[in-house]
Scaffold this motif. Structure first.
Motif, PDB file in Angstrom:
ATOM      1  N   PHE A 141      22.970  23.992  24.147  1.00 53.65           N
ATOM      2  CA  PHE A 141      22.072  23.185  23.328  1.00 53.65           C
ATOM      3  C   PHE A 141      21.515  24.052  22.199  1.00 53.65           C
ATOM      4  O   PHE A 141      21.496  25.279  22.291  1.00 53.65           O
ATOM      5  CB  PHE A 141      20.925  22.640  24.165  1.00 53.65           C
ATOM      6  CG  PHE A 141      21.323  21.550  25.126  1.00 53.65           C
ATOM      7  CD1 PHE A 141      21.093  20.218  24.818  1.00 53.65           C
ATOM      8  CD2 PHE A 141      21.918  21.851  26.346  1.00 53.65           C
ATOM      9  CE1 PHE A 141      21.441  19.206  25.705  1.00 53.65           C
ATOM     10  CE2 PHE A 141      22.285  20.849  27.242  1.00 53.65           C
ATOM     11  CZ  PHE A 141      22.045  19.513  26.914  1.00 53.65           C
ATOM     12  N   PHE A 142      21.009  23.391  21.156  1.00 53.94           N
ATOM     13  CA  PHE A 142      20.518  24.108  19.984  1.00 53.94           C
ATOM     14  C   PHE A 142      19.035  23.856  19.791  1.00 53.94           C
ATOM     15  O   PHE A 142      18.518  22.783  20.107  1.00 53.94           O
ATOM     16  CB  PHE A 142      21.317  23.688  18.741  1.00 53.94           C
ATOM     17  CG  PHE A 142      22.729  24.194  18.777  1.00 53.94           C
ATOM     18  CD1 PHE A 142      23.096  25.326  18.078  1.00 53.94           C
ATOM     19  CD2 PHE A 142      23.680  23.572  19.566  1.00 53.94           C
ATOM     20  CE1 PHE A 142      24.389  25.820  18.143  1.00 53.94           C
ATOM     21  CE2 PHE A 142      24.972  24.049  19.640  1.00 53.94           C
ATOM     22  CZ  PHE A 142      25.326  25.181  18.923  1.00 53.94           C
ATOM     23  N   ASN A 143      18.371  24.854  19.277  1.00 51.20           N
ATOM     24  CA  ASN A 143      16.922  24.860  19.122  1.00 51.20           C
ATOM     25  C   ASN A 143      16.539  24.434  17.698  1.00 51.20           C
ATOM     26  O   ASN A 143      17.094  24.989  16.744  1.00 51.20           O
ATOM     27  CB  ASN A 143      16.404  26.274  19.420  1.00 51.20           C
ATOM     28  CG  ASN A 143      14.900  26.349  19.488  1.00 51.20           C
ATOM     29  OD1 ASN A 143      14.224  25.369  19.728  1.00 51.20           O
ATOM     30  ND2 ASN A 143      14.360  27.530  19.256  1.00 51.20           N
ATOM     31  N   PRO A 144      15.613  23.470  17.551  1.00 53.90           N
ATOM     32  CA  PRO A 144      14.917  22.712  18.594  1.00 53.90           C
ATOM     33  C   PRO A 144      15.775  21.564  19.111  1.00 53.90           C
ATOM     34  O   PRO A 144      16.351  20.807  18.321  1.00 53.90           O
ATOM     35  CB  PRO A 144      13.667  22.201  17.876  1.00 53.90           C
ATOM     36  CG  PRO A 144      14.075  22.109  16.435  1.00 53.90           C
ATOM     37  CD  PRO A 144      15.080  23.208  16.207  1.00 53.90           C
ATOM     38  N   VAL A 145      15.834  21.429  20.421  1.00 53.33           N
ATOM     39  CA  VAL A 145      16.726  20.448  21.039  1.00 53.33           C
ATOM     40  C   VAL A 145      16.445  19.008  20.592  1.00 53.33           C
ATOM     41  O   VAL A 145      17.380  18.269  20.280  1.00 53.33           O
ATOM     42  CB  VAL A 145      16.669  20.560  22.581  1.00 53.33           C
ATOM     43  CG1 VAL A 145      17.553  19.494  23.224  1.00 53.33           C
ATOM     44  CG2 VAL A 145      17.104  21.949  23.038  1.00 53.33           C
ATOM     45  N   PRO A 146      15.177  18.566  20.532  1.00 50.66           N
ATOM     46  CA  PRO A 146      14.941  17.156  20.191  1.00 50.66           C
ATOM     47  C   PRO A 146      15.518  16.734  18.846  1.00 50.66           C
ATOM     48  O   PRO A 146      15.970  15.600  18.696  1.00 50.66           O
ATOM     49  CB  PRO A 146      13.411  17.046  20.204  1.00 50.66           C
ATOM     50  CG  PRO A 146      12.975  18.109  21.160  1.00 50.66           C
ATOM     51  CD  PRO A 146      13.926  19.251  20.920  1.00 50.66           C
ATOM     52  N   SER A 147      15.519  17.630  17.851  1.00 51.34           N
ATOM     53  CA  SER A 147      16.002  17.252  16.525  1.00 51.34           C
ATOM     54  C   SER A 147      17.433  17.694  16.253  1.00 51.34           C
ATOM     55  O   SER A 147      18.011  17.357  15.223  1.00 51.34           O
ATOM     56  CB  SER A 147      15.080  17.834  15.444  1.00 51.34           C
ATOM     57  OG  SER A 147      15.047  19.244  15.517  1.00 51.34           O
ATOM     58  N   THR A 168      16.870  32.037  12.351  1.00 52.50           N
ATOM     59  CA  THR A 168      16.678  33.182  13.240  1.00 52.50           C
ATOM     60  C   THR A 168      15.266  33.199  13.805  1.00 52.50           C
ATOM     61  O   THR A 168      15.059  33.495  14.985  1.00 52.50           O
ATOM     62  CB  THR A 168      16.976  34.496  12.499  1.00 52.50           C
ATOM     63  OG1 THR A 168      18.361  34.526  12.137  1.00 52.50           O
ATOM     64  CG2 THR A 168      16.671  35.709  13.366  1.00 52.50           C
ATOM     65  N   ASP A 169      14.284  32.855  12.972  1.00 53.24           N
ATOM     66  CA  ASP A 169      12.901  32.767  13.468  1.00 53.24           C
ATOM     67  C   ASP A 169      12.766  31.690  14.528  1.00 53.24           C
ATOM     68  O   ASP A 169      12.012  31.840  15.503  1.00 53.24           O
ATOM     69  CB  ASP A 169      11.953  32.485  12.307  1.00 53.24           C
ATOM     70  CG  ASP A 169      11.504  33.759  11.596  1.00 53.24           C
ATOM     71  OD1 ASP A 169      12.036  34.836  11.897  1.00 53.24           O
ATOM     72  OD2 ASP A 169      10.602  33.662  10.729  1.00 53.24           O
ATOM     73  N   PHE A 170      13.476  30.570  14.355  1.00 54.56           N
ATOM     74  CA  PHE A 170      13.424  29.503  15.360  1.00 54.56           C
ATOM     75  C   PHE A 170      14.094  29.951  16.659  1.00 54.56           C
ATOM     76  O   PHE A 170      13.575  29.713  17.752  1.00 54.56           O
ATOM     77  CB  PHE A 170      14.129  28.247  14.845  1.00 54.56           C
ATOM     78  CG  PHE A 170      13.383  27.511  13.766  1.00 54.56           C
ATOM     79  CD1 PHE A 170      12.008  27.483  13.738  1.00 54.56           C
ATOM     80  CD2 PHE A 170      14.076  26.835  12.772  1.00 54.56           C
ATOM     81  CE1 PHE A 170      11.324  26.799  12.735  1.00 54.56           C
ATOM     82  CE2 PHE A 170      13.405  26.140  11.769  1.00 54.56           C
ATOM     83  CZ  PHE A 170      12.027  26.129  11.760  1.00 54.56           C
TER      84      PHE A 170
END
Length: 281
Positions: free
Chosen positions: A137-143, A228-230
């Protein structure tokens, strides 16, 4: 069960930013989700993250969801049809967690949310390697609309097909890749980010202008340094070091990344990375 149906009961190990996001996605898909954390304090923080995400979804008209159970007891995962681990990016830790869960939930499929570790190697440490698949999954998952499905040579064909259905059931798009260092997404994303960091090191342009070049020139929704910060600078460093070992010096981490991690500037989660996040609520 229809092709795209989720298991009725899904487990998630870890309720940090990623684990909470994964739980949120499965909840909106209609599954009941059991989330396991390591301590009561971490469980309380995870519960708050999930409730906050569900509240935001409700504001967007997504009010229907499954039930969430937060616990510190891994035995609560018994009876789950799928368990996804979202613990830190450490092969020994992930293998230990997956092995324990394989015994607690002997009928469950197992997913690892690793972004770079070998799914093949993790599977080889399980009594039934065919039960494991990579669900990146990718961050942020909801969006995020993407889930990278990583298939090892031992992954059951039935599991691969089921995973593709699960991703569709939560309203995301799957890309399916064979297990290799960095898969497809991390390998490409990290390479772009490392080159952006080298440009910062060399004084080629500012952080903001490097990101703007990719956002406006190449239509990236978020530039590589802000991404990268996320993700977390510590996570990016660990992935880069792993890829350097596997694929060679082109993935060597730039000094600016090492320096920031050493200083504890890990990105959004610590309030400081390539950007200042200290005023964010």
């Amino acid at each position: 069960m229809t092709k795209n149906a989720l298991p009725q009961r899904i487990g998630v190990i870890g309720a940090g930013r990623m684990g909470a996001g994964i739980a949120h996605a499965f909840l909106l898909g209609g599954a009941d989700v059991v989330v396991v954390e390591s301590s009561p304090e971490a469980a309380a923080a995870g519960q708050e993250r999930i409730e906050r995400s569900l509240a935001k979804s409700a504001e967007r008209g997504q009010s229907e969801h499954g039930a969430v159970t937060m616990t510190t007891d891994r035995q609560a995962l018994a009876g789950c049809g799928l368990v996804v681990e979202a613990v830190p990016e450490d092969a020994d830790l992930k293998a230990e967690v997956l092995t324990e869960i394989a015994g607690i939930a002997p009928d469950a499929w197992l997913g690892t949310n690793t972004s770079s570790l070998s799914v093949t190697d993790l599977a080889a440490r399980l009594p039934q390697p065919e039960r494991l698949i990579g669900l990146h999954f990718f961050n942020p998952v909801p969006s995020s609309s993407l889930v990278e499905i990583v298939v090892s040579p031992t992954t059951a064909d039935e599991l691969t097909a089921a995973a593709q259905g699960w991703v569709a059931a939560i309203g995301k798009t799957a890309v399916t890749v064979q297990d290799s260092p960095g898969f497809a997404s991390s390998r490409l994303g990290v390479m772009i980010a490392l080159e952006a960091m080298r440009m910062v090191d060399e004084g080629v342009a500012s952080v903001q202008d490097i990101d703007a070049a990719m956002e406006l020139g190449y239509r990236h929704p978020v530039g590589p340094l802000k991404t990268t910060d996320f993700v977390g600078l510590d996570v990016r460093l660990a992935i880069a070091e792993h890829l350097e070992r596997e694929l060679g010096p082109r993935f060597a981490p730039p000094q600016v990344l090492r320096d920031k991690v050493a200083a504890g500037h890990l990105g959004r989660k610590t309030g400081q990375g390539f950007y200042d996040w200290s005023t964010e609520k």
